[in-house]
Design an enzyme around this catalytic site. Structure first.
Site, PDB file in Angstrom:
ATOM      1  N   SER A  33       0.798  -1.229   0.000  1.00  0.00           N
ATOM      2  CA  SER A  33       0.000   0.000   0.000  1.00  0.00           C
ATOM      3  C   SER A  33       0.828   1.274   0.000  1.00  0.00           C
ATOM      4  O   SER A  33       0.265   2.372  -0.111  1.00  0.00           O
ATOM      5  CB  SER A  33      -0.942   0.011   1.210  1.00  0.00           C
ATOM      6  OG  SER A  33      -2.015  -0.884   1.011  1.00  0.00           O
ATOM      7  N   LYS A  36       0.245   3.817  -2.697  1.00  0.00           N
ATOM      8  CA  LYS A  36      -0.817   4.821  -2.622  1.00  0.00           C
ATOM      9  C   LYS A  36      -0.257   6.223  -2.419  1.00  0.00           C
ATOM     10  O   LYS A  36      -0.963   7.217  -2.653  1.00  0.00           O
ATOM     11  CB  LYS A  36      -1.791   4.453  -1.511  1.00  0.00           C
ATOM     12  CG  LYS A  36      -2.597   3.192  -1.844  1.00  0.00           C
ATOM     13  CD  LYS A  36      -3.299   2.594  -0.640  1.00  0.00           C
ATOM     14  CE  LYS A  36      -3.996   1.296  -1.048  1.00  0.00           C
ATOM     15  NZ  LYS A  36      -4.384   0.469   0.090  1.00  0.00           N
ATOM     16  N   SER A  96      -6.256   3.580   4.015  1.00  0.00           N
ATOM     17  CA  SER A  96      -5.545   2.712   3.060  1.00  0.00           C
ATOM     18  C   SER A  96      -6.513   1.930   2.177  1.00  0.00           C
ATOM     19  O   SER A  96      -6.253   0.775   1.826  1.00  0.00           O
ATOM     20  CB  SER A  96      -4.609   1.748   3.801  1.00  0.00           C
ATOM     21  OG  SER A  96      -3.653   1.198   2.912  1.00  0.00           O
ATOM     22  N   LYS A 200       2.859   6.521   5.183  1.00  0.00           N
ATOM     23  CA  LYS A 200       1.972   5.454   4.712  1.00  0.00           C
ATOM     24  C   LYS A 200       2.494   4.068   5.072  1.00  0.00           C
ATOM     25  O   LYS A 200       3.661   3.759   4.851  1.00  0.00           O
ATOM     26  CB  LYS A 200       1.835   5.556   3.182  1.00  0.00           C
ATOM     27  CG  LYS A 200       0.795   4.620   2.607  1.00  0.00           C
ATOM     28  CD  LYS A 200      -0.609   5.058   2.977  1.00  0.00           C
ATOM     29  CE  LYS A 200      -1.636   3.961   2.720  1.00  0.00           C
ATOM     30  NZ  LYS A 200      -1.527   2.837   3.667  1.00  0.00           N
TER      31      LYS A 200
END
Length: 359
Positions: A33, A36, A96, A200
């Site tokens: 993730s 992202k 997320s 993140k």
């Protein structure tokens, strides 16, 4: 030196570019993730250019809902639901959401494939030489999406520097409510490490538990990346310990303040014989406390400098050389305009130059 249990670990001082810790920082890894972050960067760029409005709404395509409904991390979007860009960004960066990432990508570019082309073009533009994006959410795609800790550090820095207001708004939110479901941000630095304000997390079976994190204390900002950890708790422990080590055990020594004259550089064909070269921003060195060696400083400029020159134009580079071979480079800029001289002015400058040498 800090000893980390993470297979991949990278810690860099954002301002100076000094790498405090590098363990396999150039090894290609699945992004999970953390991809992202690039999805957000594309959206931030579109908002900045006026191509995208924060209040603009995109519909959740039924086929996208079928594919991504409650698959991995989710915002829990509903089919055909109209969702604003602003809410989708919260869904991506706080929750997320895999579903939110795809809906935003399709809304911006028409399809996820077209959006990933924008992601890859941006990666090339940012100098992320070992990164490729095949999905908007980092879902495992048989090796099609990958990056390195160093490249992810570059991306983090550019998000912070290129879009400071959007970074502050979207990356540090502790929780977000959507469809009456409240979910918490999984970033283990937020609220636990002083100054932590992003970035993140990531997790997949192939990537392990990962994190790109950042924190700022006073003028210092650190960016860290860990990847390949076996458990969520190990990610928590490593991330917090590494960030605290970076702040507590390293010190900064200022060399020049922003705007301070560093040297004078001769100028040909100008109304002035030389231009003041000043620091474009603060220049400092960084080292472990108690072991901050005296650096060697060199300056280089492209000879000959020729008029006209504009104030703020880069006219040279100052390099700080450390005993271990590390080098930091800082731009030097012109303190003032230097106009092109006419014949009489050039003759006078030449005469004054000869006179000063004779004296």
């Amino acid at each position: 030196m800090y000893r980390t249990q993470a297979p991949i670990a990278y810690l860099v001082d954002a301002h100076s570019g000094v790498v405090l810790l590098d363990k396999a920082g150039d090894k290609r890894i699945p992004t999970a993730s953390m991809a992202k972050m690039m999805t957000a960067y594309i959206a931030f760029e579109a908002i900045k250019s006026g191509r995208l409005d924060r209040q603009q709404k995109f519909a959740v395509r039924p086929q996208s809902w079928v594919k991504w409904n409650n698959r991995g991390s989710s915002m829990f979007l509903k089919s055909k639901q109209q969702v604003s860009v602003e809410d989708l960004l919260h869904g991506i960066l706080t929750l997320s959401g895999n579903d939110a990432s795809v809906v935003l990508a399709e809304g911006i570019s028409g399809s996820e494939k077209a959006f990933t082309a924008e992601m890859n073009a941006a990666a090339e533009r940012l100098g992320m030489q070992d990164s490729r994006f095949g999905t908007a959410n980092g879902w495992p795609d048989k090796g099609g999406t990958f990056s390195t800790a160093r490249d992810l550090g570059v991306l983090a820095k550019r998000i912070i520097e290129d879009h400071p207001d959007l970074f502050r708004e979207f990356f540090s939110q502790r929780s977000f409510r959507w469809n009456n479901i409240v979910q918490s941000n999984r970033n283990p630095l937020l609220g636990a490490v002083d100054g932590a304000d992003g970035m993140k997390t990531g997790h997949s079976s192939e990537a392990g538990y990962c994190l790109v994190g950042t924190a700022q204390r006073g003028p210092r900002r650190l960016i860290m990346v860990v990847a390949g950890l076996p458990t969520m708790q190990s990610r928590v422990d490593e991330a917090r310990a590494m960030m605290r080590w970076g702040f507590d055990n390293w010190q900064e020594k200022p060399l020049f303040v922003e705007g301070q004259q560093v040297t004078k550089i001769p100028v040909q064909l100008g109304t002035e014989a030389a231009v003041e070269a000043i620091a474009a921003h603060k220049i400092s060195m960084l080292g472990l406390k108690g072991a901050l060696a005296k650096p060697r400083i060199t300056m280089r400029y492209t000879e000959p400098l020729k008029a006209p020159l504009r104030r703020g134009e880069t006219v040279g580079v100052l390099t700080v050389h450390y005993p271990d071979g590390l080098q930091q480079k800082f731009p030097l800029v012109a303190a003032n305009d230097v106009h092109k001289a006419n014949f009489i002015q050039r003759a006078w400058n030449g005469f004054m130059s000869l006179w000063s040498m004779a004296a």
